[in-house]
Design a protein around this motif. Structure first.
Motif, short mmCIF file in Angstrom:
data_model
loop_
_atom_site.label_atom_id
_atom_site.label_comp_id
_atom_site.label_asym_id
_atom_site.label_seq_id
_atom_site.Cartn_x
_atom_site.Cartn_y
_atom_site.Cartn_z
N GLN A 4 -4.13 -7.59 -6.01
CA GLN A 4 -3.98 -6.19 -5.62
C GLN A 4 -2.54 -5.71 -5.81
O GLN A 4 -2.31 -4.58 -6.27
N GLU A 5 -1.57 -6.53 -5.47
CA GLU A 5 -0.16 -6.15 -5.64
C GLU A 5 0.20 -6.03 -7.11
O GLU A 5 0.92 -5.10 -7.51
N ILE A 6 -0.32 -6.93 -7.93
CA ILE A 6 -0.08 -6.87 -9.37
C ILE A 6 -0.66 -5.59 -9.95
O ILE A 6 0.01 -4.86 -10.68
N GLU A 7 -1.91 -5.30 -9.61
CA GLU A 7 -2.56 -4.10 -10.14
C GLU A 7 -1.89 -2.81 -9.64
O GLU A 7 -1.79 -1.83 -10.37
N LYS A 8 -1.42 -2.80 -8.40
CA LYS A 8 -0.73 -1.63 -7.86
C LYS A 8 0.56 -1.37 -8.63
O LYS A 8 0.85 -0.24 -9.02
N LEU A 9 1.34 -2.42 -8.89
CA LEU A 9 2.58 -2.28 -9.64
C LEU A 9 2.30 -1.78 -11.05
O LEU A 9 2.96 -0.85 -11.53
N LYS A 10 1.32 -2.36 -11.72
CA LYS A 10 0.96 -1.92 -13.07
C LYS A 10 0.55 -0.46 -13.08
O LYS A 10 0.95 0.31 -13.95
N SER A 11 -0.23 -0.06 -12.09
CA SER A 11 -0.70 1.32 -12.01
C SER A 11 0.46 2.30 -11.81
O SER A 11 0.53 3.33 -12.47
N SER A 49 -5.25 -8.88 -15.54
CA SER A 49 -4.96 -9.82 -14.47
C SER A 49 -6.24 -10.47 -13.97
O SER A 49 -7.32 -9.88 -14.05
N SER A 50 -6.11 -11.68 -13.44
CA SER A 50 -7.26 -12.36 -12.85
C SER A 50 -6.94 -12.68 -11.39
O SER A 50 -5.77 -12.67 -11.00
N PRO A 51 -7.95 -12.97 -10.60
CA PRO A 51 -7.71 -13.25 -9.17
C PRO A 51 -6.80 -14.44 -8.90
O PRO A 51 -6.23 -14.54 -7.83
N ILE A 52 -6.63 -15.33 -9.87
CA ILE A 52 -5.77 -16.50 -9.64
C ILE A 52 -4.31 -16.23 -10.01
O ILE A 52 -3.46 -17.07 -9.74
N ASP A 53 -4.01 -15.08 -10.59
CA ASP A 53 -2.63 -14.76 -10.96
C ASP A 53 -1.77 -14.56 -9.73
O ASP A 53 -2.19 -13.94 -8.76
N SER A 54 -0.53 -15.06 -9.81
CA SER A 54 0.43 -14.85 -8.73
C SER A 54 1.73 -14.27 -9.26
O SER A 54 2.68 -14.10 -8.52
N LYS A 55 1.76 -13.96 -10.56
CA LYS A 55 2.95 -13.36 -11.16
C LYS A 55 2.54 -12.58 -12.40
O LYS A 55 1.43 -12.72 -12.90
N GLY A 80 7.21 -10.94 -7.53
CA GLY A 80 7.07 -10.03 -6.41
C GLY A 80 7.92 -8.80 -6.60
O GLY A 80 8.69 -8.68 -7.57
N TYR A 81 7.78 -7.87 -5.69
CA TYR A 81 8.59 -6.65 -5.73
C TYR A 81 8.59 -6.03 -4.35
O TYR A 81 7.71 -6.27 -3.52
N ASP A 82 9.62 -5.24 -4.10
CA ASP A 82 9.71 -4.43 -2.90
C ASP A 82 9.89 -3.00 -3.34
O ASP A 82 10.69 -2.72 -4.25
N ILE A 83 9.16 -2.08 -2.73
CA ILE A 83 9.40 -0.67 -2.98
C ILE A 83 10.51 -0.26 -2.02
O ILE A 83 10.32 -0.25 -0.81
N VAL A 84 11.67 0.03 -2.58
CA VAL A 84 12.85 0.34 -1.77
C VAL A 84 12.79 1.76 -1.24
O VAL A 84 13.06 2.00 -0.07
#
Length: 128
Positions: A4-11, A49-55, A80-84
Motif C-alpha cells: 500500500q505504501e509503495i502504490e501510494k508513493l507511485k500514485s 508491485s507485488s504483495p511481497i515487495d518491500s522496496k 521507505g519515505y516520510d511525507i514531510v
C-alpha cells in the motif's frame, strides 16, 4: 514499506507529473542540490508491485534542467519515505509536497540507520 505504501508513493508521483510539476532533490547528508527542474516523466522498477515487495528498486524522474537539457535523476533501493509537508487539505489536493526518501545503502547496513535520506520537493506549475 508494504504494498500500500509503495502504490501510494507511485500514485502521488505520477499524479504530480501528469499535472505538470517542478522538483528539487537535496541530499540530507551534505545539503547539496542534486537535481532541479521541470519533471516530464517518472518511471518505476518494478513497474508492477507485488504483495511481497518491500522496496522500489528504482525511481527515475526525467526532468528538464535550467539549460533546457533532459536529465534523468534516479533513486535506487527506496525502502521507505516520510511525507514531510504538503499544502492542501489532503495530499491529492496539494500544490506542493516534500518527501524524505529512504535510500538503502549497503555501506551503512551495520549502522542504526542503514539508509540515506534524499529530500524531494515537488510543486505544480512553474518554477519557484
Amino acid at each position: 514499506m508494504n504494498l500500500q505504501e509503495i502504490e501510494k508513493l507511485k500514485s502521488i508521483l505520477t499524479q504530480f507529473v501528469m499535472k505538470g510539476c517542478h522538483m528539487q532533490c537535496i541530499s540530507n547528508q551534505n545539503n547539496s542540490l542534486k537535481a532541479a527542474g521541470r519533471v516530464v516523466g517518472v518511471g518505476f522498477r518494478p513497474l508492477w508491485s507485488s504483495p511481497i515487495d518491500s522496496k522500489i528498486e528504482k525511481i527515475e524522474l526525467n526532468y528538464i534542467d535550467q539549460r533546457g537539457t533532459l536529465q534523468p535523476y534516479s533513486l535506487y533501493n527506496v525502502v521507505g519515505y516520510d511525507i514531510v509537508s504538503y499544502d492542501g487539505e489532503n495530499i491529492e489536493d496539494s500544490d506542493h509536497i516534500s518527501f524524505d526518501m529512504h535510500v538503502y545503502s549497503p555501506i551503512k547496513a551495520a549502522s542504526t540507520e542503514p539508509y540515506d535520506k534524499v529530500r524531494i520537493s515537488i510543486h505544480k506549475g512553474s518554477a519557484k
